[in-house]
Design an enzyme around this catalytic site. Structure first.
Site, PDB file in Angstrom:
ATOM      1  N   LYS A 123       0.819  -1.230   0.000  1.00 27.35           N
ATOM      2  CA  LYS A 123       0.000   0.000   0.000  1.00 27.35           C
ATOM      3  C   LYS A 123       0.844   1.267   0.000  1.00 27.35           C
ATOM      4  O   LYS A 123       0.452   2.276  -0.551  1.00 27.35           O
ATOM      5  CB  LYS A 123      -0.979   0.004   1.162  1.00 27.35           C
ATOM      6  N   GLY A 133      -6.707  -6.113   2.982  1.00 25.81           N
ATOM      7  CA  GLY A 133      -6.196  -7.496   3.030  1.00 25.81           C
ATOM      8  C   GLY A 133      -6.998  -8.403   2.123  1.00 25.81           C
ATOM      9  O   GLY A 133      -7.024  -8.246   0.901  1.00 25.81           O
ATOM     10  N   GLY A 176       1.382 -10.693  17.378  1.00 27.05           N
ATOM     11  CA  GLY A 176       1.942 -10.577  16.024  1.00 27.05           C
ATOM     12  C   GLY A 176       1.163  -9.660  15.110  1.00 27.05           C
ATOM     13  O   GLY A 176       1.413  -9.622  13.907  1.00 27.05           O
ATOM     14  N   ASP A 183      -0.776   3.950   7.963  1.00 31.58           N
ATOM     15  CA  ASP A 183      -1.239   2.818   7.163  1.00 31.58           C
ATOM     16  C   ASP A 183      -2.659   3.080   6.643  1.00 31.58           C
ATOM     17  O   ASP A 183      -2.942   2.893   5.454  1.00 31.58           O
ATOM     18  CB  ASP A 183      -1.181   1.545   8.021  1.00 31.58           C
ATOM     19  N   LYS A 220      -4.152   3.714   2.675  1.00 32.17           N
ATOM     20  CA  LYS A 220      -5.284   2.967   2.112  1.00 32.17           C
ATOM     21  C   LYS A 220      -6.403   3.913   1.659  1.00 32.17           C
ATOM     22  O   LYS A 220      -7.027   3.678   0.612  1.00 32.17           O
ATOM     23  CB  LYS A 220      -5.782   1.948   3.136  1.00 32.17           C
TER      24      LYS A 220
HETATM   25  N1  HSE Z   1      -0.585  -3.386   9.649  1.00 33.19           N
HETATM   26  C1  HSE Z   1      -1.733  -3.526   8.806  1.00 33.19           C
HETATM   27  C2  HSE Z   1      -2.985  -3.629   9.675  1.00 33.19           C
HETATM   28  C3  HSE Z   1      -1.566  -4.752   7.951  1.00 33.19           C
HETATM   29  O1  HSE Z   1      -2.864  -3.793  10.886  1.00 33.19           O
HETATM   30  O2  HSE Z   1      -4.091  -3.491   9.157  1.00 33.19           O
HETATM   31  C4  HSE Z   1      -2.469  -4.798   6.770  1.00 33.19           C
HETATM   32  O3  HSE Z   1      -2.298  -3.728   5.884  1.00 33.19           O
END
Ligand code: HSE
Length: 403
Positions: A100, A129, A182, A196, A200
């Site tokens: 992304k 995703g 994780g 992030d 998007k």
């Molecule tokens: N780090 C991102 C999230 C991973 O937690 O959504 C998927 O883009």
């Protein structure tokens, strides 16, 4: 035969190899020519991997092999990944990406390069995703003028907020749990500071409105400022705190795009999206509201979207797909300051002082609140109006309300 090379054998890249292998028979029934994984590029060694014979360390092996039809870029970042993507497209190879950051920053350039070379650059996995969102947005909703996109676009922050809401964990406790599970990186800034989600919403805005939207044009606020007190006040009036990315069509082809925590009404389906799940609501002028929901992160869900793009290309490797968006402009994106909404305010002041500042308001209550603390919902105001009205109130939290 359609030959595939994967760049980067991390979480997503290894998931792509696994899905191509596990579902290989099924995939081959869906394409005219069988899909074969020919190379995996990584600087590390994986001697025990079932794919060990496929590993190479030199990208030029892939670049110069005329048999490679599809390059899957799962390296991440916008440095080496950008170089390899440009070179792969220039070598006449189709490229599929889950990256992304690269799509949000260089998507327009890479789409135009792909178009010039008569190949495809596809990136379904870069948003949401495993959720099918980009192809539905550009194909199934193609008859619409998209007026609004609004989504929970980051699984890590949604997990943290869910644990604060449902288990009463503090932000720091919930972040540690997300890291232990994780979900969050050791350096969680890209997730918790909203970058992030920003990348998007840039991709969604570009595909919805046809113009490149740069991440540096999008006001972005993460969730570090959300406290358990805010969660409790929101709950008291039927709201959940969610990090939303929003892109709203404006007059004269402008776009209002931003990322910020919001109070989302319990009656809005976005409020029920929990844990690492994502959801994206799209509004079109013919279809009305549609919503996409599912696993927004993780090895196999993300690989599911990547391999779907590979299959799409394998159906016709020589089909040139038109670039889906054009260049942006410095004045294309307008601030959310123009949007009117109700606001949630938590401040160190009395209710009387809050009323004197903001007029009609809805006071909120929570157990164990300090005497000097007041929380309330305002009437409809713009950002500049609410900030000016509350400037003398020692504001601790200020979030938009999505009714
Ligand atoms: N780090 C991102 C999230 C991973 O937690 O959504 C998927 O883009």
């Amino acid at each position: 035969m359609v030959n595939v090379a994967i760049l980067g054998f991390g979480t997503v890249g290894s998931g792509v190899a696994e899905v191509l292998s596990t579902n290989g028979g099924l995939i081959d029934q869906r394409v005219p020519n069988p899909v074969r994984l020919k190379y995996i590029l990584d600087v590390r060694d994986f001697p025990d991997s079932p794919f060990a014979p496929l590993f190479v360390k030199d990208f030029s092996v892939i670049e110069q092999d005329p048999e490679v039809d599809v390059v899957v870029e799962t390296i991440g970042g916008a440095t080496i990944a950008l170089d390899f993507t440009r070179r792969a497209l220039a070598a006449g190879k189709n490229v599929v990406s889950s990256n992304k950051e690269l799509v949000a920053t260089h998507g327009c350039e890479l789409l135009q390069l792909a178009q010039r070379e008569g190949v495809s650059y596809l990136f379904e996995a870069s948003v949401g995703g495993g959720i099918p969102i980009l192809r539905p947005l550009t194909a199934c909703l193609a008859a619409n003028e998209i007026t609004q996109v609004c989504g929970i676009l980051n699984g890590t922050t949604n997990y943290i907020l869910t644990r604060m809401i449902k288990a009463g964990l503090t932000f720091d406790q919930a972040l540690k749990e997300a890291q232990d599970n994780g979900y969050a990186e050791r350096d969680p800034s890209a997730d918790v500071d909203g970058h992030d989600a920003c990348r998007k919403i840039c991709i969604l805005a570009a595909l919805s409105y046809g113009r490149h939207v740069r991440p540096d044009q999008v006001p972005t606020q993460g969730i570090r400022g959300v406290s358990l007190a805010d969660v409790a006040y929101a709950d008291s009036c039927g709201y959940k705190i969610k990090l939303l990315g929003r892109a709203i069509r404006q007059p004269e082809d402008k776009i209002c795009a931003f990322v910020a925590p919001h109070l989302v009404s319990d009656e809005n389906p976005l409020s029920g999206v929990e844990d690492v799940f994502n959801a994206i609501s799209v509004t079109g002028n013919a279809v009305g509201d549609v919503m996409f929901y599912g696993r927004g992160a993780g090895k196999l869900p993300t690989a599911s979207a990547v391999v779907a793009d590979v299959i799409d290309i394998a159906k016709d490797v020589h089909k040139a797909r038109p670039a889906q968006w054009g260049p942006g402009a410095d004045d294309l994106v307008v601030s959310d300051d123009i949007l009117t909404s109700r606001w949630y305010v938590r401040a160190d002041c009395s209710v009387e002082q809050a009323r004197a500042a903001c007029g009609e308001l809805q006071p909120l209550a929570r157990g164990g609140a300090p005497k000097e603390e007041t929380a309330f919902l305002t009437g409809p105001m713009t950002g500049p109006q609410v900030r000016k009205a509350t400037e003398g109130l020692q504001v601790q939290s200020l979030f938009r309300v999505l009714d």
